[in-house]
Design an enzyme around this catalytic site. Structure first.
Site, mmCIF file in Angstrom:
data_model
loop_
_atom_site.group_PDB
_atom_site.id
_atom_site.type_symbol
_atom_site.label_atom_id
_atom_site.label_comp_id
_atom_site.label_asym_id
_atom_site.label_seq_id
_atom_site.Cartn_x
_atom_site.Cartn_y
_atom_site.Cartn_z
ATOM 1 N N HIS A 1 -15.440 26.837 -31.022
ATOM 2 C CA HIS A 1 -14.799 27.581 -32.109
ATOM 3 C C HIS A 1 -13.751 28.550 -31.560
ATOM 4 O O HIS A 1 -12.650 28.685 -32.108
ATOM 5 C CB HIS A 1 -15.835 28.406 -32.887
ATOM 6 C CG HIS A 1 -16.854 27.596 -33.619
ATOM 7 N ND1 HIS A 1 -18.173 27.564 -33.233
ATOM 8 C CD2 HIS A 1 -16.755 26.814 -34.717
ATOM 9 C CE1 HIS A 1 -18.838 26.790 -34.070
ATOM 10 N NE2 HIS A 1 -18.008 26.319 -34.977
ATOM 11 N N LEU B 1 -19.757 20.943 -27.143
ATOM 12 C CA LEU B 1 -20.372 22.148 -27.681
ATOM 13 C C LEU B 1 -20.573 21.993 -29.187
ATOM 14 O O LEU B 1 -19.709 21.489 -29.898
ATOM 15 C CB LEU B 1 -19.503 23.364 -27.396
ATOM 16 C CG LEU B 1 -19.243 23.684 -25.919
ATOM 17 C CD1 LEU B 1 -18.537 25.038 -25.791
ATOM 18 C CD2 LEU B 1 -20.540 23.699 -25.113
#
EC number: 6.3.2.1
Length: 282
Positions: free
Chosen positions: A37, A186
């Site tokens: 992110h 991830l």
């Protein structure tokens, strides 16, 4: 860093940004932020005057209520990370703010065909939830650009099609998947994996690399590659839950005209479902 939870305040502030001709970048998230992110956030920060991050766990895209309830929530930690990355505004609405009349009475946005491809990867209802919330965020924030990770590749293709069909004047930028040192993509769901499961999960990327090798060297056909890959997943302790080798643009079957292939893979480890993606130049 502004933290806004209510629509009227958000609309007022966004209007002020546009009055000043500020360029706005949006990074939509469901929170539990990790380095993947934050890579989106970093790239967006470089290219905008105002950086907006939304954090909203969207109930419309969950078919399993237990999955919704157990989705990781780390709001205070998320705020700290976003502040360090110089985010200007974080939009954190409650579900009642976004869907005041409930999900059953909510108008939705559906991208046909692309949402129905690769049915073993996601059900179309999932993408209906994604495109509905993303279109709402686009209308509320009116960004010049929006950033999405390539790991959710089918989602990225669908959003780009929605942009065209709905005449949004927004640049959608896909950012390559961020991986750990062992090659595992991830994901917020990785938090559910114990150390042994984390070790098993690294095989997802290895098997995807094997598929890419076979595609480039053309030693096996698609059906043979798919069969072998599923067997490899099972042998490594992963339960196949979706595997597609398709045209990168159309998400349909590869043809002679296909310039690039997309490998989309999903597997379960225990109760945790992981996905990954790799581009292959043909």
């Amino acid at each position: 860093m502004l933290i806004i939870k209510k629509l009227p305040k958000l609309k007022y502030i966004i209007k002020e940004f546009h009055k000043k001709n500020k360029s706005i970048a949006l990074v939509p998230t469901m929170g539990n932020l990790h380095d993947g992110h934050l890579k989106l956030v970093s790239e967006a920060r470089k290219n905008s005057d105002i950086l907006v991050v939304s954090i909203f766990i969207n109930p419309m895209q969950f078919s399993d209520n237990n999955d919704l309830l157990t989705y990781p929530r780390t709001l205070n930690e998320d705020y700290k990370k976003l502040k360090k990355h110089h985010v200007d505004l974080v939009f954190v609405p409650k579900s009642t703010e976004i869907y005041p009349n409930g999900l059953k009475n909510q108008t939705y946005v559906n991208v046909p065909i692309l949402s129905s491809f690769l049915k073993d990867m996601y059900c179309p209802i999932h993408f209906q939830g994604v495109t509905t919330i993303v279109s709402k965020l686009f209308n509320l924030i009116q960004p010049n650009m929006a950033y999405f990770g390539e790991k959710d590749f089918q989602q990225l293709v669908i959003i780009r099609k929605m942009i065209i069909d709905m005449n949004f004047s927004i640049d959608v930028i896909g950012i390559p998947t961020v991986r750990n040192k062992d090659g595992l993509a991830l994901s917020s769901r990785n938090i559910h994996l114990n150390p042994q499961e984390l070790k098993l999960a690294t095989n997802l990327n290895k098997i995807m690399n094997y598929i890419a090798y076979q595609l480039v060297n053309k030693k096996l056909n698609i059906n043979q590659i798919t069969t072998q890959a599923k067997e490899m997943l099972l042998n490594k302790g992963l339960k196949p839950d979706g595997l597609a080798i398709c045209d990168e643009i159309t998400l349909d079957k590869l043809t002679i005209q296909s310039r690039n292939a997309a490998i989309l893979i999903a597997a379960k480890i225990g109760n945790t479902r992981l996905i990954d993606y790799q581009k292959v130049i043909l």
